[in-house]
Enzyme design. Structure first.
Site, PDB file in Angstrom:
ATOM      1  N   ASP A  11       0.816  -1.222   0.000  1.00 12.52           N
ATOM      2  CA  ASP A  11       0.000   0.000   0.000  1.00 12.52           C
ATOM      3  C   ASP A  11       0.850   1.273   0.000  1.00 12.52           C
ATOM      4  O   ASP A  11       0.434   2.303   0.532  1.00 12.52           O
ATOM      5  CB  ASP A  11      -0.955   0.055   1.213  1.00 12.52           C
ATOM      6  CG  ASP A  11      -1.796  -1.191   1.334  1.00 12.52           C
ATOM      7  OD1 ASP A  11      -2.255  -1.682   0.292  1.00 12.52           O
ATOM      8  OD2 ASP A  11      -1.976  -1.678   2.461  1.00 12.52           O
ATOM      9  N   LYS A  22       2.166   2.294  -4.937  1.00 17.52           N
ATOM     10  CA  LYS A  22       2.867   1.785  -6.128  1.00 17.52           C
ATOM     11  C   LYS A  22       2.070   2.069  -7.396  1.00 17.52           C
ATOM     12  O   LYS A  22       2.630   2.355  -8.435  1.00 17.52           O
ATOM     13  CB  LYS A  22       3.096   0.267  -6.021  1.00 17.52           C
ATOM     14  CG  LYS A  22       4.134  -0.118  -5.008  1.00 17.52           C
ATOM     15  CD  LYS A  22       4.355  -1.616  -4.978  1.00 17.52           C
ATOM     16  CE  LYS A  22       3.162  -2.386  -4.483  1.00 17.52           C
ATOM     17  NZ  LYS A  22       2.821  -2.186  -3.069  1.00 17.52           N
ATOM     18  N   GLY A  47      -5.767  -3.993  -3.946  1.00 17.86           N
ATOM     19  CA  GLY A  47      -5.850  -3.272  -5.214  1.00 17.86           C
ATOM     20  C   GLY A  47      -4.838  -2.164  -5.278  1.00 17.86           C
ATOM     21  O   GLY A  47      -4.330  -1.715  -4.256  1.00 17.86           O
ATOM     22  N   HIS A  48      -4.492  -1.729  -6.496  1.00 16.62           N
ATOM     23  CA  HIS A  48      -3.738  -0.495  -6.607  1.00 16.62           C
ATOM     24  C   HIS A  48      -4.673   0.557  -7.193  1.00 16.62           C
ATOM     25  O   HIS A  48      -5.374   0.314  -8.154  1.00 16.62           O
ATOM     26  CB  HIS A  48      -2.434  -0.623  -7.394  1.00 16.62           C
ATOM     27  CG  HIS A  48      -2.463  -1.600  -8.524  1.00 16.62           C
ATOM     28  ND1 HIS A  48      -2.220  -2.943  -8.360  1.00 16.62           N
ATOM     29  CD2 HIS A  48      -2.698  -1.406  -9.835  1.00 16.62           C
ATOM     30  CE1 HIS A  48      -2.318  -3.536  -9.524  1.00 16.62           C
ATOM     31  NE2 HIS A  48      -2.607  -2.640 -10.438  1.00 16.62           N
ATOM     32  N   GLN A  76       2.337  -5.994  -3.047  1.00 17.81           N
ATOM     33  CA  GLN A  76       2.598  -6.051  -1.609  1.00 17.81           C
ATOM     34  C   GLN A  76       3.892  -5.288  -1.301  1.00 17.81           C
ATOM     35  O   GLN A  76       4.144  -4.281  -1.932  1.00 17.81           O
ATOM     36  CB  GLN A  76       2.657  -7.493  -1.094  1.00 17.81           C
ATOM     37  CG  GLN A  76       1.277  -8.172  -1.049  1.00 17.81           C
ATOM     38  CD  GLN A  76       0.756  -8.567  -2.406  1.00 17.81           C
ATOM     39  OE1 GLN A  76       1.428  -9.238  -3.154  1.00 17.81           O
ATOM     40  NE2 GLN A  76      -0.449  -8.152  -2.740  1.00 17.81           N
ATOM     41  N   VAL A 102      -9.586  -2.347  -1.575  1.00 15.76           N
ATOM     42  CA  VAL A 102     -10.565  -3.379  -1.953  1.00 15.76           C
ATOM     43  C   VAL A 102     -11.329  -3.853  -0.720  1.00 15.76           C
ATOM     44  O   VAL A 102     -12.556  -3.952  -0.738  1.00 15.76           O
ATOM     45  CB  VAL A 102      -9.857  -4.581  -2.633  1.00 15.76           C
ATOM     46  CG1 VAL A 102     -10.840  -5.708  -2.865  1.00 15.76           C
ATOM     47  CG2 VAL A 102      -9.235  -4.147  -3.948  1.00 15.76           C
ATOM     48  N   GLY A 111     -11.503  -2.331   2.316  1.00 20.73           N
ATOM     49  CA  GLY A 111     -12.064  -1.270   3.154  1.00 20.73           C
ATOM     50  C   GLY A 111     -11.547  -1.310   4.588  1.00 20.73           C
ATOM     51  O   GLY A 111     -11.931  -0.494   5.420  1.00 20.73           O
ATOM     52  N   LYS A 124       2.816  10.320  -0.599  1.00 25.67           N
ATOM     53  CA  LYS A 124       1.901  10.854   0.426  1.00 25.67           C
ATOM     54  C   LYS A 124       2.570  11.833   1.396  1.00 25.67           C
ATOM     55  O   LYS A 124       2.220  11.880   2.586  1.00 25.67           O
ATOM     56  CB  LYS A 124       1.236   9.708   1.183  1.00 25.67           C
ATOM     57  CG  LYS A 124       0.318   8.894   0.266  1.00 25.67           C
ATOM     58  CD  LYS A 124      -0.524   7.926   1.043  1.00 25.67           C
ATOM     59  CE  LYS A 124      -1.971   7.998   0.641  1.00 25.67           C
ATOM     60  NZ  LYS A 124      -2.864   7.084   1.323  1.00 25.67           N
ATOM     61  N   ASP A 149       2.172  14.901   1.375  1.00 23.56           N
ATOM     62  CA  ASP A 149       1.141  15.899   1.704  1.00 23.56           C
ATOM     63  C   ASP A 149       0.333  15.513   2.949  1.00 23.56           C
ATOM     64  O   ASP A 149      -0.211  16.381   3.628  1.00 23.56           O
ATOM     65  CB  ASP A 149       0.179  16.073   0.517  1.00 23.56           C
ATOM     66  CG  ASP A 149      -0.398  14.733   0.070  1.00 23.56           C
ATOM     67  OD1 ASP A 149       0.399  13.829  -0.255  1.00 23.56           O
ATOM     68  OD2 ASP A 149      -1.632  14.578   0.079  1.00 23.56           O
TER      69      ASP A 149
HETATM   70  P1  IMP Z   1      -2.647 -12.639   1.927  1.00 27.01           P
HETATM   71  O1  IMP Z   1      -1.668 -12.083   0.948  1.00 27.01           O
HETATM   72  O2  IMP Z   1      -4.080 -12.332   1.569  1.00 27.01           O
HETATM   73  O3  IMP Z   1      -2.428 -14.085   2.218  1.00 27.01           O
HETATM   74  O4  IMP Z   1      -2.422 -11.878   3.332  1.00 27.01           O
HETATM   75  C1  IMP Z   1      -1.236 -12.043   4.089  1.00 27.01           C
HETATM   76  C2  IMP Z   1      -0.856 -10.733   4.793  1.00 27.01           C
HETATM   77  O5  IMP Z   1      -0.421  -9.787   3.817  1.00 27.01           O
HETATM   78  C3  IMP Z   1      -2.021 -10.059   5.533  1.00 27.01           C
HETATM   79  O6  IMP Z   1      -1.510  -9.382   6.669  1.00 27.01           O
HETATM   80  C4  IMP Z   1      -2.528  -9.045   4.531  1.00 27.01           C
HETATM   81  O7  IMP Z   1      -3.176  -7.957   5.133  1.00 27.01           O
HETATM   82  C5  IMP Z   1      -1.220  -8.610   3.882  1.00 27.01           C
HETATM   83  N1  IMP Z   1      -1.395  -8.126   2.510  1.00 27.01           N
HETATM   84  C6  IMP Z   1      -1.583  -8.865   1.409  1.00 27.01           C
HETATM   85  N2  IMP Z   1      -1.656  -8.078   0.318  1.00 27.01           N
HETATM   86  C7  IMP Z   1      -1.485  -6.826   0.748  1.00 27.01           C
HETATM   87  C8  IMP Z   1      -1.408  -5.557   0.085  1.00 27.01           C
HETATM   88  O8  IMP Z   1      -1.479  -5.437  -1.137  1.00 27.01           O
HETATM   89  N3  IMP Z   1      -1.242  -4.473   0.882  1.00 27.01           N
HETATM   90  C9  IMP Z   1      -1.102  -4.585   2.218  1.00 27.01           C
HETATM   91  N4  IMP Z   1      -1.146  -5.731   2.878  1.00 27.01           N
HETATM   92  C10 IMP Z   1      -1.335  -6.844   2.151  1.00 27.01           C
END
Ligand code: IMP
Length: 426
Positions: free
Chosen positions: A13, A16, A40-41, A223, A299, A301, A330, A332
């Site tokens: 998050d 990217k 999501g991005h 991620q 995605v 929320g 970010k 700002d």
């Molecule tokens: P999973 O990827 O759904 O198996 O989640 C494993 C861990 O990675 C959890 O703590 C999720 O909240 C975190 N996570 C997975 N994808 C993202 C992302 O795109 N942004 C932030 N956290 C993520």
């Protein structure tokens, strides 16, 4: 400049989507190399906000070839919906969206197991995104996964599905669920096959061909470093290689062909799901970052956990990824704060460290330095010297502490609300 890797330097998050979209103006090819529709991005185009979960952010530039690499796990349903949404907006994907034959498919039973596990009180729940990512990678490593290429041969796919469902059945029973019917799964695969088969490609050969033809290639991470299966805050991690090394594997490019690695970090820190986060703020400052930064999953929320920037963890990310450059997003969101704290190291039971041992974060206490904030709205700034002095000092402090040059600074969600300092592809 040939091949540039863009990775998240924190817990995902980091913004990217915007950075990749911006840099994609100079890229001919964008390849996603790991993860799936976990999150999501978000891209802001004019007054529109678009959230993508699978297709690379570069898709909005009509010259860009977009490739979903073999390190990814794909939901055929989500991909179909994204293609529909894009074509519905008049974005032509014809012959420029390609899917690796070797990417794995997220099957309905993966999503069901992920949901059942997260709802269960047995075992470790880590706050996953419940998209079936972990179980899909488990099947991949267990050599019973269904790959995109299997869509061409549904007889072979059926055998895989039978094996996988048999493997998951005890888990279903233990968690109080029922495994799905094989025939129902195969019927869905048949539908997806018609849609996806024309997009399938030998992705590593395609990337190599384009690279050799002099095209600039961007490898888009998902991620972030601290969620990487090998280098993150295990077990609170995702199931793929989110770091620069994973880019080589997931896209199928040898390390000697990578020209630059750029890490993206917010000007503060956020995390979703469980696991340690030394700089997390449970007070008014944390709430202010969450509200001003709109820190809710794009995605899911889910409210994100917010805290000060952690340079000890960023130093670690710089090392693991071999960062050549940094993009800060970010900035700002920090406007209006009297004081901004920055974590420069951690105090752990084994002493203090300025490049964090990720295994010891649960007991790590941040060592802070305090910086004066700024009150001005900085979203209109397009050059470094237009920023208030305190904001410039904050950026120089980060750059000097990490010894990694800044490539860009994002001062608002829109594409143009950016200070570009260096050209990633120069
Ligand atoms: P999973 O990827 O759904 O198996 O989640 C494993 C861990 O990675 C959890 O703590 C999720 O909240 C975190 N996570 C997975 N994808 C993202 C992302 O795109 N942004 C932030 N956290 C993520």
């Amino acid at each position: 400049m040939g091949v540039v890797i863009i990775i998240g330097a924190q817990w995902g998050d980091e913004g990217k989507g915007k950075v990749v979209d911006l840099l994609a103006e100079s890229a001919d090819v964008v390849v996603r190399y790991a993860g799936g529709p976990n999150a999501g991005h978000t891209l802001v185009i004019g007054d529109d906000k678009l959230v993508f979960r699978l297709v690379p952010s570069g898709v909005l530039h009509d010259h860009t070839v977009c490739i979903l690499g073999q390190g990814m796990v794909l939901s055929a349903k989500v991909l179909g919906e994204e293609i529909d949404a894009l074509t519905g907006r008049g974005i032509d994907l014809n012959s420029r969206l390609h899917v690796s034959e070797h990417a794995h498919l997220i099957m309905p039973y993966h999503v069901m197991v992920d949901e059942l596990r997260e709802a269960s009180t047995k075992g470790t729940t880590i706050g996953t995104t419940k998209r079936g990512i972990g179980p899909c990678y488990e099947d991949k490593i267990g050599r019973r996964g269904v790959r995109c290429a299997d869509l061409r041969n549904l007889i072979a796919a059926r055998a895989r599905v039978i094996e996988a469902i048999a493997n998951w059945t005890p888990t279903f029973r233990e968690l109080g669920g029922e495994p799905p019917e094989v025939e129902a799964i195969i019927a869905q695969l048949e539908q997806h096959a018609a849609r996806l088969t024309p997009l399938l490609a030998d992705a590593t050969a395609l990337v190599d061909e384009l690279r050799r033809a002099g095209k600039s290639v961007m490898l888009e991470g998902a991620q972030g470093t601290l969620l990487d299966i090998d280098h993150g805050t295990y077990p609170f991690v995702t199931s793929s290689s989110a770091t620069a090394g994973g880019a080589c594997t997931g896209a199928g490019i040898g390390p000697s062909k990578i020209d630059r690695v750029i890490g993206i970090s917010k000007a503060y820190t956020t995390r979703v799901g469980g696991g340690p986060m030394p700089t997390e703020l449970d007070d008014a400052a944390g709430a202010q970052l969450r509200d001003q930064g709109g820190e809710y999953g794009s995605v899911t929320g889910r409210p994100r956990r917010c805290g000060w920037l952690d340079l000890a963890l960023l130093r670690y990310a710089a090392r693991i990824n071999g960062l050549d450059g940094l993009a800060i997003t970010k900035l700002d969101v920090l406007s209006g704060l009297e004081e901004i704290k920055v974590c420069v190291g951690h105090q752990t039971p084994s002493g203090s460290s300025d490049s964090s041992p990720v295994g010891q974060l649960a007991n790590a206490k941040p060592i802070y330095e305090s910086h004066p904030g700024w009150q001005e709205d900085i979203t209109g700034c397009r050059k470094l010297d237009e920023l208030p002095t305190a904001a410039r000092n904050y950026l120089s402090f980060i750059e000097q502490q990490l010894d990694v040059p800044l490539y860009l600074v994002s001062v608002g969600p829109r594409r143009d609300e950016t200070i570009v300092l260096r050209d990633a592809f120069a």
